[in-house]
Design a protein around this motif. Sequence first.
Motif, PDB file in Angstrom:
ATOM      1  N   UNK A  52      21.058 -15.831 -10.558  1.00 58.46           N
ATOM      2  CA  UNK A  52      21.089 -16.915 -11.538  1.00 58.46           C
ATOM      3  C   UNK A  52      22.498 -17.063 -12.112  1.00 58.46           C
ATOM      4  N   UNK A  53      22.954 -18.288 -12.304  1.00 58.29           N
ATOM      5  CA  UNK A  53      24.277 -18.489 -12.903  1.00 58.29           C
ATOM      6  C   UNK A  53      24.213 -18.287 -14.424  1.00 58.29           C
ATOM      7  N   UNK A  54      25.331 -17.886 -14.983  1.00 60.92           N
ATOM      8  CA  UNK A  54      25.421 -17.724 -16.439  1.00 60.92           C
ATOM      9  C   UNK A  54      25.664 -19.088 -17.080  1.00 60.92           C
ATOM     10  N   UNK A  55      25.154 -19.270 -18.302  1.00 60.32           N
ATOM     11  CA  UNK A  55      25.398 -20.531 -19.006  1.00 60.32           C
ATOM     12  C   UNK A  55      26.791 -20.503 -19.648  1.00 60.32           C
ATOM     13  N   UNK A  56      27.097 -21.500 -20.435  1.00 62.83           N
ATOM     14  CA  UNK A  56      28.451 -21.597 -21.002  1.00 62.83           C
ATOM     15  C   UNK A  56      28.750 -20.506 -22.020  1.00 62.83           C
ATOM     16  N   UNK A  57      27.710 -19.799 -22.496  1.00 58.22           N
ATOM     17  CA  UNK A  57      27.903 -18.686 -23.431  1.00 58.22           C
ATOM     18  C   UNK A  57      27.875 -17.335 -22.714  1.00 58.22           C
ATOM     19  N   UNK A  59      25.518 -16.112 -20.792  1.00 63.05           N
ATOM     20  CA  UNK A  59      24.198 -15.492 -20.750  1.00 63.05           C
ATOM     21  C   UNK A  59      23.450 -15.951 -19.500  1.00 63.05           C
ATOM     22  N   UNK A  60      22.691 -15.060 -18.950  1.00 56.28           N
ATOM     23  CA  UNK A  60      21.720 -15.421 -17.915  1.00 56.28           C
ATOM     24  C   UNK A  60      20.385 -15.514 -18.631  1.00 56.28           C
ATOM     25  N   UNK A  61      19.746 -16.663 -18.553  1.00 56.67           N
ATOM     26  CA  UNK A  61      18.462 -16.855 -19.234  1.00 56.67           C
ATOM     27  C   UNK A  61      17.330 -16.792 -18.222  1.00 56.67           C
ATOM     28  N   UNK A  62      16.331 -15.963 -18.524  1.00 55.34           N
ATOM     29  CA  UNK A  62      15.119 -15.902 -17.712  1.00 55.34           C
ATOM     30  C   UNK A  62      13.932 -16.072 -18.649  1.00 55.34           C
ATOM     31  N   UNK A  63      12.855 -16.614 -18.131  1.00 55.67           N
ATOM     32  CA  UNK A  63      11.674 -16.887 -18.938  1.00 55.67           C
ATOM     33  C   UNK A  63      10.655 -15.760 -18.769  1.00 55.67           C
ATOM     34  N   UNK A  64      10.214 -15.168 -19.874  1.00 57.26           N
ATOM     35  CA  UNK A  64       9.282 -14.042 -19.792  1.00 57.26           C
ATOM     36  C   UNK A  64       7.942 -14.399 -19.157  1.00 57.26           C
ATOM     37  N   UNK A  65       7.534 -15.661 -19.208  1.00 61.90           N
ATOM     38  CA  UNK A  65       6.249 -16.031 -18.593  1.00 61.90           C
ATOM     39  C   UNK A  65       6.304 -15.929 -17.069  1.00 61.90           C
ATOM     40  N   UNK A  98      23.392 -10.636 -20.832  1.00 62.44           N
ATOM     41  CA  UNK A  98      24.813 -10.843 -20.567  1.00 62.44           C
ATOM     42  C   UNK A  98      25.595  -9.550 -20.682  1.00 62.44           C
ATOM     43  N   UNK A  99      26.880  -9.636 -20.385  1.00 62.40           N
ATOM     44  CA  UNK A  99      27.725  -8.447 -20.463  1.00 62.40           C
ATOM     45  C   UNK A  99      28.007  -8.056 -21.907  1.00 62.40           C
ATOM     46  N   UNK A 100      28.110  -9.045 -22.796  1.00 64.89           N
ATOM     47  CA  UNK A 100      28.284  -8.768 -24.223  1.00 64.89           C
ATOM     48  C   UNK A 100      27.226  -9.550 -24.984  1.00 64.89           C
ATOM     49  N   UNK A 101      26.663  -8.931 -26.012  1.00 63.38           N
ATOM     50  CA  UNK A 101      25.625  -9.568 -26.828  1.00 63.38           C
ATOM     51  C   UNK A 101      25.908  -9.300 -28.300  1.00 63.38           C
ATOM     52  N   UNK A 102      25.293 -10.083 -29.172  1.00 59.97           N
ATOM     53  CA  UNK A 102      25.462  -9.904 -30.604  1.00 59.97           C
ATOM     54  C   UNK A 102      24.593  -8.740 -31.080  1.00 59.97           C
TER      55      UNK A 102
END
Length: 108
Positions: A52-57, A59-65, A98-102
Motif C-alpha cells: 500500500x502507498x503512504x498518504x501525504x502524511x 501513513x499507510x491506512x488499512x481498515x480494521x474491518x 508509519x515510520x513516525x507517529x504522534x
Amino acid sequence: MAFALAALGSVGWMTRRGSDTAKQRDDERRSAAIRKAQASQEQKLREALRTFPADRHSYIKVHPEDYPDVSQRRAARIAWDMGLRAEAAGSRGSWRLGETVVEEVPHE
C-alpha cells in the motif's frame, strides 16, 4: 434390580462422557479454524503493509474491518516487526501505520 440400576447409570454416564468428548472435539476444530483465519488475515495485512502507498502524511491506512480476527495490538506488533509504528490517536476508523507517529499503540 440393583444390576439394572447400575447398568442404566453407566449408560447415562457414558452418554454424557461421549457428548463432552464430541463438544471438546468441535471446540478444537472451531479454534483451529479461527487460528487459520487469523493467520491468513495477518499474512494479508503484511502484504498490505508492503504494497500500500503512504498518504501525504506518510501513513499507510488499512481498515480494521478487512481483518476482523486481528486485534489492533496484534496489528501494531505486525507493523513493528516490519519497521513501522501504529498511530493510537486520530485514526477515524482505520489503522494508521508509519515510520513516525504522534502517539504509538502499545504492541504485544
